[in-house]
Design a protein around this motif. Structure first.
Motif, PDB file in Angstrom:
ATOM      1  N   HIS A  78       0.651  -1.208   0.063  1.00 40.50           N
ATOM      2  CA  HIS A  78       0.035  -0.018   0.033  1.00 40.50           C
ATOM      3  C   HIS A  78       0.842   1.257   0.156  1.00 40.50           C
ATOM      4  O   HIS A  78       1.951   1.253   0.561  1.00 40.50           O
ATOM      5  N   GLN A  82      -6.011   4.987   5.347  1.00 43.12           N
ATOM      6  CA  GLN A  82      -5.831   4.501   6.603  1.00 43.12           C
ATOM      7  C   GLN A  82      -6.524   3.186   6.922  1.00 43.12           C
ATOM      8  O   GLN A  82      -7.270   2.763   5.981  1.00 43.12           O
ATOM      9  N   GLY A  83      -6.244   2.555   7.716  1.00 42.36           N
ATOM     10  CA  GLY A  83      -6.921   1.205   8.167  1.00 42.36           C
ATOM     11  C   GLY A  83      -5.901   0.045   8.035  1.00 42.36           C
ATOM     12  O   GLY A  83      -4.895   0.199   7.558  1.00 42.36           O
ATOM     13  N   LYS A  84      -6.581  -1.144   7.944  1.00 43.34           N
ATOM     14  CA  LYS A  84      -6.096  -2.191   7.509  1.00 43.34           C
ATOM     15  C   LYS A  84      -6.214  -2.504   6.067  1.00 43.34           C
ATOM     16  O   LYS A  84      -7.198  -2.992   5.525  1.00 43.34           O
ATOM     17  N   THR A  85      -5.295  -2.049   5.345  1.00 45.01           N
ATOM     18  CA  THR A  85      -5.266  -1.993   3.924  1.00 45.01           C
ATOM     19  C   THR A  85      -4.926  -3.347   3.164  1.00 45.01           C
ATOM     20  O   THR A  85      -5.028  -3.422   1.968  1.00 45.01           O
ATOM     21  N   SER A 101     -10.816  -0.083   5.782  1.00 39.08           N
ATOM     22  CA  SER A 101      -9.816   0.658   5.211  1.00 39.08           C
ATOM     23  C   SER A 101     -10.217   1.876   4.185  1.00 39.08           C
ATOM     24  O   SER A 101     -11.171   1.738   3.438  1.00 39.08           O
ATOM     25  N   SER A 102      -9.230   2.847   3.977  1.00 45.37           N
ATOM     26  CA  SER A 102      -9.356   3.389   2.832  1.00 45.37           C
ATOM     27  C   SER A 102      -8.177   3.541   2.254  1.00 45.37           C
ATOM     28  O   SER A 102      -7.040   3.851   2.895  1.00 45.37           O
ATOM     29  N   THR A 103      -7.902   3.545   0.806  1.00 56.80           N
ATOM     30  CA  THR A 103      -6.818   3.771   0.044  1.00 56.80           C
ATOM     31  C   THR A 103      -6.235   5.367  -0.313  1.00 56.80           C
ATOM     32  O   THR A 103      -5.255   5.377  -0.585  1.00 56.80           O
TER      33      THR A 103
END
Length: 86
Positions: free
Chosen positions: A17, A22-25, A48-50
């Motif tokens: 990534h 944010q988050g679990k990508t 998540s958000s990429t």
């Protein structure tokens, strides 16, 4: 689905990534040979958000390997790749 020329293999790989997501990508599985059996190329995706815009998320890389030059024949070959986000 489709037909690859004899003597050729196709691989797909998800990159790490990048960007400001944010988050679990997700975790890339490495280089995976494409065939008729579904495979995971990016596992562990959570909430998540990429990110928005160019160069955000996971780059998908396709590579072609000639495994046997003697088997290569000219012609038109078509393959269809389907992916699912889960």
């Amino acid at each position: 689905s489709g037909t690859l020329p004899p003597g050729v293999e196709i691989y797909v790989q998800a990159g790490r990534h990048t960007g400001n997501g944010q988050g679990k990508t997700g975790v890339p599985a490495g280089k995976v040979k494409i065939d008729n059996v579904p495979k995971v190329i990016l596992g562990g995706i959570g909430s998540s958000s990429t990110g928005n815009g160019n160069f955000q998320g996971h780059q998908i890389i396709f590579s072609i390997m000639i495994t046997d030059f003697a088997l290569l024949r000219p012609g038109n070959y078509t393959i269809y790749l389907q992916y699912t986000l889960n």
